[in-house]
Every structure is written in structure tokens, then in C-alpha cells.
Design an enzyme around this catalytic site. Structure first.
Site, PDB file in Angstrom:
ATOM      1  N   HIS A 197      24.346  15.597  12.858  1.00  0.00           N
ATOM      2  CA  HIS A 197      25.516  14.848  13.285  1.00  0.00           C
ATOM      3  C   HIS A 197      25.332  14.174  14.638  1.00  0.00           C
ATOM      4  CE1 HIS A 197      26.722  17.924  16.265  1.00  0.00           C
ATOM      5  NE2 HIS A 197      26.235  18.786  15.374  1.00  0.00           N
ATOM      6  N   SER A 234       0.876  -1.181   0.000  1.00  0.00           N
ATOM      7  CA  SER A 234       0.000   0.000   0.000  1.00  0.00           C
ATOM      8  C   SER A 234       0.912   1.230   0.000  1.00  0.00           C
ATOM      9  CB  SER A 234      -0.953  -0.018   1.202  1.00  0.00           C
ATOM     10  OG  SER A 234      -0.240  -0.114   2.419  1.00  0.00           O
ATOM     11  N   GLY A 235       0.451   2.353   0.550  1.00  0.00           N
ATOM     12  CA  GLY A 235       1.150   3.618   0.395  1.00  0.00           C
ATOM     13  C   GLY A 235       2.630   3.600   0.719  1.00  0.00           C
ATOM     14  N   HIS A 236       2.998   3.128   1.908  1.00  0.00           N
ATOM     15  CA  HIS A 236       4.408   3.109   2.288  1.00  0.00           C
ATOM     16  C   HIS A 236       5.204   2.181   1.378  1.00  0.00           C
ATOM     17  CE1 HIS A 236       8.042   3.277   4.605  1.00  0.00           C
ATOM     18  NE2 HIS A 236       7.972   2.005   4.920  1.00  0.00           N
ATOM     19  N   ASP A 288       3.270  -9.583  -8.749  1.00  0.00           N
ATOM     20  CA  ASP A 288       2.656 -10.865  -8.413  1.00  0.00           C
ATOM     21  C   ASP A 288       2.436 -10.946  -6.901  1.00  0.00           C
ATOM     22  OD1 ASP A 288       2.621 -11.825 -11.041  1.00  0.00           O
ATOM     23  OD2 ASP A 288       4.683 -12.572 -10.866  1.00  0.00           O
ATOM     24  N   GLY A 316       3.936   1.042   7.359  1.00  0.00           N
ATOM     25  CA  GLY A 316       4.142   2.293   8.077  1.00  0.00           C
ATOM     26  C   GLY A 316       4.064   2.171   9.585  1.00  0.00           C
TER      27      GLY A 316
END
Length: 211
Positions: free
Chosen positions: A138, A13-15, A47, A71
Site C-alpha cells: 500500500h 526477445s525474452g522480455h 511480421d 528489459g
């Protein structure tokens, strides 16, 4: 010997869409995906290979790499640990536009998205998300299964615990330490150490429970 790098994804899906594009741009061959069920939406024409808990999962994957692309920190953690238990190969995915110091350490199954900056001697743990346009300065340390959302900034020497979520455009002041299981809201400015789990919002950030 073939130089093609094969990879499967857990979740679609989105992520996962973002992670798949990063993988493709880096020369990976995306073989398919595993999920609870086959998805109706299939933008990359991949697939479907079933669920990662199926008995034949490791047999299908063989010696190829699998990337947990979910996510949710808690679900991504479970997927990572399942892959580790089965001794299945994992990798780091870094968008080509991200700027990552040669002295930074980024551990497996972490995704670094477009425009992110990770500076000198920073350490990013396992199965983290460093999202688009975020800045990890850093010597920052981000422990396993945490998510830094788009545009968030961690100034130098910030320490972020496990299973944390740093919201979009949030700022964490240099030298601040954040405990495990903390959510920092979008746009929040964290000026002091956070020693207990919970949700923090506002400028300066305060516990949501006390507002």
C-alpha cells in the site's frame, strides 16, 4: 465498429515474449514487431516491420498501440520517449493473474507480470516492469523506468526513484526511500533510506563500493 485492439512491440526477445503473451491473453491482436534487425527466432510467428527510427515508422503504426518491450531500463526509457515525441499511442499490460487494487495507479507502457500484487493507493510510473510474483504494498511509489524483479517485496509507503532495479527476492522495509539510479541486488534487505545512486547488496543492504 471493431472491438479488436491492435498492438505492435518494440523489441522481440525474452522480455517481449512475456509481454506478448500478456497482451494476447487480454484480447490484443499482435500485429508485429520492430527491432534493429529481423530476428532468427520467431516463436509467435510475427511480421517484422523494421526499426522504430525508420522514416515510415509512424505511417506504418497509424493509430495502433506500440509497447516498448525491452528489459534494459535505459533503452526502454529512450523507446518510451521516442513514442511520446511521435504522439504514438501506448498502453498498460497487466497479466490476468496479477492482483491490482482498484485504487492503484499504473502509468502507460508498464508491464505487470504473472502473480504480482499491487495494493491500495500504490503508484507505478511510466514504462516500468513489475515482474512475476513481486509485491508492491500500500502507498508505495515507483517512479518511471524502474524494474522490480521476480519475488521482490516493497513494504508499505516505500518510495523508489527513477531508473532503479530491485533484484529478485529483495525486500525494502516499510517507509524507506530509494534514490534514482539505484541497483538493489538479489536477496538484499534494505532497512534504511538510500540517498545516492549505486549498487546495494546483502542483509542488511550495504553499498557494494564499501564492501
Amino acid at each position: 465498429m471493431s472491438n479488436i485492439k491492435n498492438i505492435y512491440f518494440l523489441g522481440y526477445s525474452g522480455h517481449a515474449y512475456v509481454a506478448i503473451e500478456v497482451a494476447k491473453a487480454n484480447g490484443w491482436k499482435v500485429l508485429g514487431y520492430f527491432d534493429k534487425s529481423e530476428r532468427d527466432t520467431n516463436p509467435f510467428h510475427l511480421d517484422y516491420y523494421g526499426h522504430e527510427k525508420d522514416a515510415n515508422f509512424k505511417k506504418l503504426v497509424k493509430d495502433d498501440v506500440v509497447f516498448p518491450a525491452i528489459g534494459s531500463n535505459s533503452i526502454r526509457k529512450k523507446l518510451y520517449e521516442n513514442l511520446l515525441e511521435k504522439n504514438i499511442k501506448q498502453t498498460v499490460l497487466i497479466d490476468l493473474s496479477a492482483k491490482v487494487s482498484v485504487s492503484a495507479i499504473i502509468e502507460e507502457s508498464t508491464l505487470v507480470n504473472a502473480g504480482a500484487i499491487i495494493n491500495s493507493l500504490a503508484v507505478v510510473g511510466k514504462a516500468c516492469i513489475i515482474n512475476s510474483g513481486s509485491i508492491i504494498e500500500h502507498e508505495c511509489v515507483i517512479r518511471d523506468f524502474s524494474h522490480v524483479a521476480p519475488g521482490a517485496t516493497l513494504a508499505g509507503n516505500v518510495k523508489i526513484g527513477m531508473n532503479c532495479f530491485i533484484g529478485a527476492n529483495a525486500v525494502v522495509k516499510e517507509g524507506v526511500t530509494v534514490a534514482d539510479d539505484v541497483i538493489i541486488g538479489a536477496g538484499a534487505v534494505v532497512l534504511n533510506n538510500i540517498t545516492e545512486k549505486g549498487t546495494w547488496v546483502g542483509n542488511p543492504a550495504k553499498p557494494l563500493s564499501k564492501l
